[in-house]
Write a protein that holds these residues in place. Structure first.
Motif, PDB file in Angstrom:
ATOM      1  N   LEU A  56      41.382  33.743  34.168  1.00  0.00           N
ATOM      2  CA  LEU A  56      41.298  35.195  34.283  1.00  0.00           C
ATOM      3  C   LEU A  56      40.595  35.511  35.589  1.00  0.00           C
ATOM      4  CD1 LEU A  56      40.129  36.279  30.706  1.00  0.00           C
ATOM      5  CD2 LEU A  56      42.437  36.420  31.648  1.00  0.00           C
ATOM      6  N   GLY A  57      41.087  36.492  36.330  1.00  0.00           N
ATOM      7  CA  GLY A  57      40.438  36.773  37.600  1.00  0.00           C
ATOM      8  C   GLY A  57      40.963  38.026  38.252  1.00  0.00           C
ATOM      9  N   LEU A  58      40.476  38.218  39.466  1.00  0.00           N
ATOM     10  CA  LEU A  58      40.968  39.320  40.285  1.00  0.00           C
ATOM     11  C   LEU A  58      40.884  38.917  41.748  1.00  0.00           C
ATOM     12  CD1 LEU A  58      38.440  40.982  41.839  1.00  0.00           C
ATOM     13  CD2 LEU A  58      38.043  41.794  39.533  1.00  0.00           C
ATOM     14  N   TYR A 100      24.265  42.686  54.225  1.00  0.00           N
ATOM     15  CA  TYR A 100      24.999  42.703  52.971  1.00  0.00           C
ATOM     16  C   TYR A 100      24.858  44.057  52.279  1.00  0.00           C
ATOM     17  CZ  TYR A 100      24.448  37.817  54.148  1.00  0.00           C
ATOM     18  OH  TYR A 100      24.434  36.629  54.827  1.00  0.00           O
ATOM     19  N   SER A 101      25.981  44.606  51.870  1.00  0.00           N
ATOM     20  CA  SER A 101      26.002  45.893  51.179  1.00  0.00           C
ATOM     21  C   SER A 101      26.384  45.677  49.725  1.00  0.00           C
ATOM     22  CB  SER A 101      26.994  46.836  51.862  1.00  0.00           C
ATOM     23  OG  SER A 101      28.285  46.248  51.901  1.00  0.00           O
ATOM     24  N   ALA A 102      26.384  46.725  48.954  1.00  0.00           N
ATOM     25  CA  ALA A 102      26.741  46.626  47.545  1.00  0.00           C
ATOM     26  C   ALA A 102      28.198  46.198  47.401  1.00  0.00           C
ATOM     27  CB  ALA A 102      26.514  47.962  46.862  1.00  0.00           C
ATOM     28  N   PRO A 103      28.499  45.335  46.441  1.00  0.00           N
ATOM     29  CA  PRO A 103      29.893  44.917  46.247  1.00  0.00           C
ATOM     30  C   PRO A 103      30.731  46.064  45.697  1.00  0.00           C
ATOM     31  CG  PRO A 103      28.487  44.034  44.516  1.00  0.00           C
ATOM     32  CD  PRO A 103      27.581  44.668  45.519  1.00  0.00           C
ATOM     33  N   PRO A 104      32.035  46.018  45.892  1.00  0.00           N
ATOM     34  CA  PRO A 104      32.900  47.090  45.380  1.00  0.00           C
ATOM     35  C   PRO A 104      32.832  47.166  43.857  1.00  0.00           C
ATOM     36  CG  PRO A 104      34.076  45.658  46.918  1.00  0.00           C
ATOM     37  CD  PRO A 104      32.795  44.991  46.624  1.00  0.00           C
ATOM     38  N   ALA A 105      32.817  48.369  43.344  1.00  0.00           N
ATOM     39  CA  ALA A 105      32.763  48.562  41.895  1.00  0.00           C
ATOM     40  C   ALA A 105      33.963  47.928  41.212  1.00  0.00           C
ATOM     41  CB  ALA A 105      32.693  50.062  41.580  1.00  0.00           C
ATOM     42  N   PHE A 106      35.119  47.940  41.882  1.00  0.00           N
ATOM     43  CA  PHE A 106      36.336  47.363  41.302  1.00  0.00           C
ATOM     44  C   PHE A 106      36.141  45.886  40.987  1.00  0.00           C
ATOM     45  CE2 PHE A 106      40.408  45.196  41.546  1.00  0.00           C
ATOM     46  CZ  PHE A 106      41.242  46.021  40.801  1.00  0.00           C
ATOM     47  N   ALA A 107      35.449  45.165  41.877  1.00  0.00           N
ATOM     48  CA  ALA A 107      35.267  43.728  41.690  1.00  0.00           C
ATOM     49  C   ALA A 107      34.287  43.403  40.575  1.00  0.00           C
ATOM     50  CB  ALA A 107      34.797  43.092  43.000  1.00  0.00           C
ATOM     51  N   LEU A 108      33.426  44.347  40.215  1.00  0.00           N
ATOM     52  CA  LEU A 108      32.424  44.113  39.179  1.00  0.00           C
ATOM     53  C   LEU A 108      32.913  44.482  37.787  1.00  0.00           C
ATOM     54  CD1 LEU A 108      29.283  45.513  41.035  1.00  0.00           C
ATOM     55  CD2 LEU A 108      29.884  43.106  40.707  1.00  0.00           C
ATOM     56  N   ASP A 109      33.993  45.222  37.707  1.00  0.00           N
ATOM     57  CA  ASP A 109      34.475  45.747  36.434  1.00  0.00           C
ATOM     58  C   ASP A 109      35.331  44.691  35.720  1.00  0.00           C
ATOM     59  OD1 ASP A 109      35.472  47.157  34.303  1.00  0.00           O
ATOM     60  OD2 ASP A 109      36.037  48.924  35.478  1.00  0.00           O
ATOM     61  N   ASP A 110      34.868  44.214  34.554  1.00  0.00           N
ATOM     62  CA  ASP A 110      35.603  43.197  33.809  1.00  0.00           C
ATOM     63  C   ASP A 110      36.975  43.687  33.362  1.00  0.00           C
ATOM     64  OD1 ASP A 110      33.416  41.598  34.129  1.00  0.00           O
ATOM     65  OD2 ASP A 110      32.704  41.748  32.054  1.00  0.00           O
ATOM     66  N   ASP A 111      37.145  44.984  33.231  1.00  0.00           N
ATOM     67  CA  ASP A 111      38.437  45.514  32.798  1.00  0.00           C
ATOM     68  C   ASP A 111      39.526  45.279  33.840  1.00  0.00           C
ATOM     69  OD1 ASP A 111      37.348  46.405  30.427  1.00  0.00           O
ATOM     70  OD2 ASP A 111      36.961  48.437  31.166  1.00  0.00           O
ATOM     71  N   ASN A 112      39.124  44.946  35.062  1.00  0.00           N
ATOM     72  CA  ASN A 112      40.111  44.714  36.115  1.00  0.00           C
ATOM     73  C   ASN A 112      40.554  43.253  36.204  1.00  0.00           C
ATOM     74  OD1 ASN A 112      40.127  47.428  37.001  1.00  0.00           O
ATOM     75  ND2 ASN A 112      38.245  47.075  38.177  1.00  0.00           N
ATOM     76  N   LEU A 113      39.989  42.391  35.348  1.00  0.00           N
ATOM     77  CA  LEU A 113      40.410  40.991  35.345  1.00  0.00           C
ATOM     78  C   LEU A 113      41.844  40.882  34.834  1.00  0.00           C
ATOM     79  CD1 LEU A 113      37.221  39.234  33.922  1.00  0.00           C
ATOM     80  CD2 LEU A 113      37.959  39.368  36.304  1.00  0.00           C
ATOM     81  N   ALA A 114      42.626  40.099  35.529  1.00  0.00           N
ATOM     82  CA  ALA A 114      44.022  39.883  35.146  1.00  0.00           C
ATOM     83  C   ALA A 114      44.203  38.432  34.714  1.00  0.00           C
ATOM     84  CB  ALA A 114      44.945  40.207  36.316  1.00  0.00           C
ATOM     85  N   ASP A 115      45.228  38.191  33.917  1.00  0.00           N
ATOM     86  CA  ASP A 115      45.553  36.837  33.479  1.00  0.00           C
ATOM     87  C   ASP A 115      46.389  36.165  34.568  1.00  0.00           C
ATOM     88  OD1 ASP A 115      46.227  34.501  32.251  1.00  0.00           O
ATOM     89  OD2 ASP A 115      46.967  35.416  30.400  1.00  0.00           O
ATOM     90  N   PHE A 116      45.756  35.226  35.296  1.00  0.00           N
ATOM     91  CA  PHE A 116      46.471  34.521  36.357  1.00  0.00           C
ATOM     92  C   PHE A 116      47.345  33.393  35.814  1.00  0.00           C
ATOM     93  CE2 PHE A 116      43.280  35.587  39.992  1.00  0.00           C
ATOM     94  CZ  PHE A 116      43.766  36.888  39.993  1.00  0.00           C
ATOM     95  N   GLY A 117      47.341  33.228  34.518  1.00  0.00           N
ATOM     96  CA  GLY A 117      48.207  32.220  33.920  1.00  0.00           C
ATOM     97  C   GLY A 117      47.455  30.998  33.448  1.00  0.00           C
ATOM     98  N   SER A 118      48.030  30.329  32.473  1.00  0.00           N
ATOM     99  CA  SER A 118      47.437  29.109  31.932  1.00  0.00           C
ATOM    100  C   SER A 118      48.259  27.908  32.363  1.00  0.00           C
ATOM    101  CB  SER A 118      47.376  29.182  30.398  1.00  0.00           C
ATOM    102  OG  SER A 118      48.685  29.304  29.865  1.00  0.00           O
ATOM    103  N   PHE A 119      47.658  26.754  32.182  1.00  0.00           N
ATOM    104  CA  PHE A 119      48.321  25.487  32.498  1.00  0.00           C
ATOM    105  C   PHE A 119      48.161  24.583  31.292  1.00  0.00           C
ATOM    106  CE2 PHE A 119      47.614  21.042  33.573  1.00  0.00           C
ATOM    107  CZ  PHE A 119      48.703  20.714  34.355  1.00  0.00           C
ATOM    108  N   GLU A 120      49.242  23.956  30.870  1.00  0.00           N
ATOM    109  CA  GLU A 120      49.168  23.021  29.755  1.00  0.00           C
ATOM    110  C   GLU A 120      50.006  21.795  30.080  1.00  0.00           C
ATOM    111  OE1 GLU A 120      49.959  22.719  24.920  1.00  0.00           O
ATOM    112  OE2 GLU A 120      50.017  24.655  25.939  1.00  0.00           O
ATOM    113  N   ALA A 121      49.436  20.630  29.822  1.00  0.00           N
ATOM    114  CA  ALA A 121      50.146  19.375  30.056  1.00  0.00           C
ATOM    115  C   ALA A 121      49.963  18.473  28.847  1.00  0.00           C
ATOM    116  CB  ALA A 121      49.634  18.686  31.310  1.00  0.00           C
ATOM    117  N   ASP A 122      51.064  17.930  28.358  1.00  0.00           N
ATOM    118  CA  ASP A 122      51.060  16.960  27.266  1.00  0.00           C
ATOM    119  C   ASP A 122      51.672  15.674  27.788  1.00  0.00           C
ATOM    120  OD1 ASP A 122      50.158  18.624  24.878  1.00  0.00           O
ATOM    121  OD2 ASP A 122      51.831  19.827  25.637  1.00  0.00           O
ATOM    122  N   ASP A 123      50.865  14.619  27.798  1.00  0.00           N
ATOM    123  CA  ASP A 123      51.287  13.357  28.394  1.00  0.00           C
ATOM    124  C   ASP A 123      51.313  12.252  27.340  1.00  0.00           C
ATOM    125  OD1 ASP A 123      51.038  14.872  30.667  1.00  0.00           O
ATOM    126  OD2 ASP A 123      49.200  13.906  31.365  1.00  0.00           O
TER     127      ASP A 123
END
Length: 706
Positions: A388-390, A408-431
Motif C-alpha cells: 500500500l502506498g502513494l 525543510y518545510s512541512a510535508p504536504p498534507a496529501f502525503a500524510l493522509d492515510d486515506d490517500n494510500l493506494a493498493d500498488f498490488g500484491s505478489f504471490e509465488a508458489d514454488d
C-alpha cells in the motif's frame, strides 16, 4: 546512553548465570577457511577443496577482525563480489556477484523477497557468510545466474562459548550485544543472541537503531539433532540513499566523467556534501519489523543413510516514507543553477509472509571402486507480499528544496493522509521443486551431477505466470597428489518473468542462465594455505529485446547478457601471521551491448593480521587491509539503441585497520574502516543520481568472554 547502560547491565547479569554452565573458554584462532554444513550454500558438508565450483566463506572471526558492521561489509573481501554496490546503505544489502544481483539466503533458504518489506539481516546474528558463485538453480530453484549469498545463523549447540560486548563508535554509535550459551540438560542446549543499537549515521537525520532477540534450543545426541530458532527483529531509521543529483555530485567531481557535457548544464561547480539530507525530517522514516521461525532437523539412521531438513516461517512489515528531489525523466539536470528542485514524496506500507520446507535424504554407497554421496529431496515455498502506498511527484507536491543548503518545510498534507494510500498490488509465488545430486569419487577424481525440476506459479499486479524448468549442473575435479586440483563445471539457472509476449503471444519465458567455469584449487597437505583461481563465462538469455531491435517480428525476448571473468582468492597462515589476497576482473555486456550498470571491471583486496601467541606481544593482534574497486559506468540508451549518456565513476582504494588485545577473557579492539576517510561514490547513474560510499568508521569494542 541510559538505555544502553541498563541493557548492558542486564546482559552481564545473565552472563553470570550462564558462565557456570560452560565448560571451557573458546580458543581465539584464525581459521583460514570455514566449513560448509548441510544447511550451507551446497546443502552438503563436502569440503570446498573437493567441489568443482567457486565458493567464498567469511567466518565471524574474520569479518569481525576486519571491522564489518553490516552484511555487505562482510562481502567486500571476496573476489567477484560487490557488497555495497550503491554505497553506504541503511535500507538493506545490495550485493552483486559476478555482475548480477545476488539473492540473500539464511541457513539455505531464501530470506528476502522483493524490496523494502522486511528487516535487514544484522551481522551479529551470523557466524558465517558464504557466497556460491554462478548459477545455483539446481540446488535452490529460481534465481539469477551470478550466485547467491547464504548467511549462517548462530544457533545452539555443544562447545560454544558466551560473550557480552559493547561497541562505541563515531556517528554516535552505541551498541550492546550478547551471545549466551548453556547446556540445560544432557544433550539439550540453549542459546540467546541479542542486540540493542542506538546509532546515527554519516547522513544527517538518518539513524540506524535496532533491537533484536534470537533464542534457539537444540537437542543433539550425536545421532539426532533438532534445532528451533526464533528471531524477532525491530529496526528504526531512515534511508541513507538520498539520490543526490548529478549536477552537484558527478558534474563538479574529478572522480566522475559525464558524457555528453549537456547533462551538466547549469552546474556551477558547487558540490553537495555527501552527508546532506534531501528528505523531510517530519516525514521520512524506514521502520521495519519481522519474526522468523526456523526448525532444523537431521537424523543419522545408519552410517550411510541420513535425513535432514529445514522448515521456515517468516513475516515482516515496513513503514517506508521518503522524499527526494524529483527526477526529470529525460536525463536533464534535476536542480536549477541555484540548487532548487521540487521534492517527490513516496510512501510504502509493505508486508511479506513466507512459508518454506526443504527436506532431503542422503545415502553413501559404493559400486565397485566408485563411491557415491547421493542426496535428493523436495522443496516447497509460498511467498506473499503486499504494498500500500502513494507517489506524489515533485510537480504536484508544492515543496521545493535547495540541494546545497536545504531548509525543510512541512510535508504536504496529501502525503500524510492515510486515506490517500493506494493498493500498488500484491505478489504471490508458489514454488515446488525436486532435486537429486550425486558426488562421485573414483580414486582422485571427483565428479558431481545434479538435476532439479521446478514448478513456479507467480501472480503480480501485471498478471500471472506458470513455469516449469529443469536445471542441471555437472562438474569434475581431479586431486593431484601435491595438493593441486584442476576442475571444470557447468551450471544453469532460471528466473520467471511475469507478462505476455506482445509479439509471439503467450506468456513470457523465464530468463535462463548458464555458466562454464574452469579453475584450479591448491591446498598443500599439512598447511593452512588455500588458493583458488577460476575463469568463467556466463550467459543470461530470454531478456526483453535490446533497445536497438524493439520491433522484432519473431518474439519479444531475444536479448542476452554476457559476463566473462577471472578470479583468484588466496589465504594462508604462516606462524603468527594470517594473509589473504583476492582479485577479480569482469567483462560485462547487458542486453543493449554496453557494460552492466555499476559493476567495476576490476577489484581486489588484501588483509594481513599478526597475532603472536608467545613473547611480550602475546594477546595482541594487529591487522591491516586494503580494498580496491575499479571504475564502473552507467549508460542511458535510447529506443533506437543509441547511447545518449554515459557516466563513469572512478575507482577507489580504501584502507582498514585493527588493533586488539585479549587477556583472561577480556577482548578489547579498535577497528577503523576507510581509515583515510576517502570521499567517493559507490556509483553514479545516468538517470541522474549518485550514491556516496561509506565514510570512515571507527569503533571501539569491549568483549567479555565466558
Amino acid at each position: 546512553m541510559r538505555n544502553l547502560f541498563l541493557i548492558t547491565s542486564a546482559l552481564a547479569a545473565v552472563c553470570t548465570n550462564v558462565q557456570a554452565q560452560t565448560s571451557e573458554e573458546p580458543e581465539d584462532t584464525i581459521v583460514v577457511t570455514g566449513q560448509l554444513t548441510s544447511f550451507g550454500a551446497l546443502k552438503s558438508a563436502t569440503p570446498i577443496v573437493e567441489t568443482a565450483r567457486s565458493i567464498s566463506i567469511e567466518t565471524e572471526d574474520l569479518f569481525r577482525d576486519k571491522g564489518a558492521l553490516t552484511l555487505d561489509d562482510a562481502l567486500n573481501y571476496s573476489a567477484g563480489v560487490v557488497g555495497d554496490t550503491f554505497g553506504f546503505s541503511t535500507r538493506g544489502d545490495f550485493p552483486q556477484v559476478r555482475g548480477f544481483d545476488a539473492a540473500e539466503y539464511r541457513d539455505g533458504q531464501q530470506v528476502l523477497f522483493g524490496f523494502y518489506n522486511n528487516t535487514r539481516s544484522d551481522i551479529y546474528m551470523l557466524e558465517q557468510v558464504e557466497v556460491l558463485k554462478g548459477p545455483a538453480s539446481v540446488l535452490f530453484g529460481k534465481g539469477a545466474p551470478g550466485g547467491i549469498v547464504n548467511a549462517v545463523s548462530k544457533v545452539a549447540g555443544p562447545d560454544k562459548g558466551s560473550e557480552v560486548l559493547v561497541d562505541i563508535g563515531n556517528f554516535n554509535r552505541y551498541q550492546a550485544a550478547a551471545d549466551l550459551n548453556g547446556e540445560l540438560a544432557e544433550n539439550l542446549y540453549f542459546r540467546l543472541v541479542a542486540l540493542y543499537r542506538d546509532a546515527d549515521t554519516q547522513v544527517d537525520f538518518v539513524e540506524d537503531d535496532a533491537l533484536i532477540f534470537m533464542p534457539s534450543l537444540t537437542f543433539d545426541n550425536g545421532v539426532t539433532r533438532l534445532t528451533g530458532m526464533v528471531e524477532i527483529a525491530d529496526r528504526d531509521g531512515d534511508s541513507a540513499h538520498q539520490f543526490l543529483p548529478n549536477t552537484g555530485t558527478a558534474c563538479p567531481s574529478g572522480d566522475v566523467s559525464v558524457t555528453p557535457a549537456i547533462l551538466c548544464a547549469g552546474s556551477t561547480g558547487q558540490e553537495i556534501d555527501p552527508s546532506t539530507y534531501h528528505g523531510n525530517p517530519e516525514f521520512n522514516r524506514f521502520n521495519t519489523s519481522s519474526t522468523l521461525v526456523s526448525l532444523l532437523a537431521s537424523h543419522q539412521f545408519t552410517d550411510q543413510f541420513s535425513v535432514d531438513g529445514i522448515f521456515r516461517y517468516k513475516d515482516g512489515e515496513a513503514d517506508y516514507r521518503q522524499a527526494w528531489i524529483a527526477f526529470t525523466g529525460d536525463g536533464t539536470p534535476r536542480i536549477s543553477p541555484t540548487g532548487d528542485g521540487p521534492q517527490t514524496y513516496f510512501r510504502g506500507d509493505r508486508t511479506s509472509e513466507q512459508t518454506a520446507l526443504d527436506v532431503r535424504a542422503r545415502y553413501e554407497f559404493d559400486t565397485g571402486a566408485i563411491n557415491h554421496e547421493l542426496f535428493g529431496g523436495f522443496a516447497i515455498q509460498t511467498v506473499e507480499t503486499t504494498d500500500l502506498g502513494l507517489f506524489l511527484p515533485g510537480a504536484f507536491s508544492g515543496v521545493v528544496l535547495n540541494a546545497f543548503d536545504p531548509v525543510y518545510s512541512a510535508p504536504p498534507a496529501f502525503a500524510l493522509d492515510d486515506d490517500n494510500l493506494a493498493d500498488f498490488g500484491s505478489f504471490e509465488a508458489d514454488d515446488l521443486g525436486f532435486y537429486l545430486n550425486d558426488q562421485v569419487t573414483i580414486g582422485d577424481l571427483k565428479l558431481n551431477f545434479g538435476v532439479r525440476w521446478d514448478q513456479v506459479e507467480t501472480t503480480t499486479a501485471a498478471g500471472s505466470a506458470e513455469d516449469d524448468a529443469t536445471s542441471i549442473s555437472v562438474g569434475a575435479l581431479y586431486a593431484l597428489p601435491f595438493g593441486l586440483s584442476p576442475y571444470v563445471s557447468y551450471a544453469e539457472s532460471f528466473q520467471p518473468v511475469v507478462g505476455t509476449d506482445g509479439i509471439a503471444g503467450g506468456p513470457l519465458k523465464p530468463q535462463e542462465g548458464d555458466q562454464v567455469e574452469v579453475g584450479v584449487k591448491f591446498q598443500p597437505a599439512g598447511t593452512q594455505t588455500f588458493i583458488t583461481a577460476a575463469y568463467f563465462e556466463i550467459e543470461q538469455s530470454n531478456l526483453i529485446d535490446p533497445q536497438a531491435t524493439p520491433a522484432s517480428t519473431s518474439r519479444q525476448q531475444q536479448g542476452t547478457a554476457n559476463v566473462e571473468g577471472f578470479e583468484i582468492e588466496a589465504q594462508t597462515r604462516l606462524g603468527d601471521v594470517y594473509l589473504e589476497g583476492n582479485f577479480s576482473t569482469l567483462d560485462t555486456e547487458n542486453v543493449n551491448g554496453v557494460p552492466i550498470d555499476s559493476i567495476p571491471e576490476t577489484q581486489g583486496s588484501a588483509w594481513v593480521q599478526y597475532q603472536p601467541s608467545t613473547g611480550p606481544l602475546a594477546g595482541f593482534r594487529f591487522g591491516a587491509g586494503v580494498r580496491a574497486l575499479g571504475e564502473n559506468q552507467s549508460n542511458f540508451v535510447a529506443p533506437t539503441g543509441d547511447v545518449l549518456a554515459t557516466i563513469v565513476t572512478d575507482g577507489v582504494v580504501l584502507g582498514d585497520l585493527l588493533v586488539g588485545y585479549e587477556n583472561e577473557g577480556w577482548d578489547f579492539s579498535v577497528n577503523a574502516r576507510n581509515i583515510t576517510n576517502e570521499e567517493y561514490f559507490g556509483t553514479c547513474l545516468a538517470r541522474g543520481d549518485c550514491f556516496p560510499g561509506e565514510q570512515r568508521t571507527v569503533v571501539f569494542r569491549a568483549v567479555r568472554k565466558f
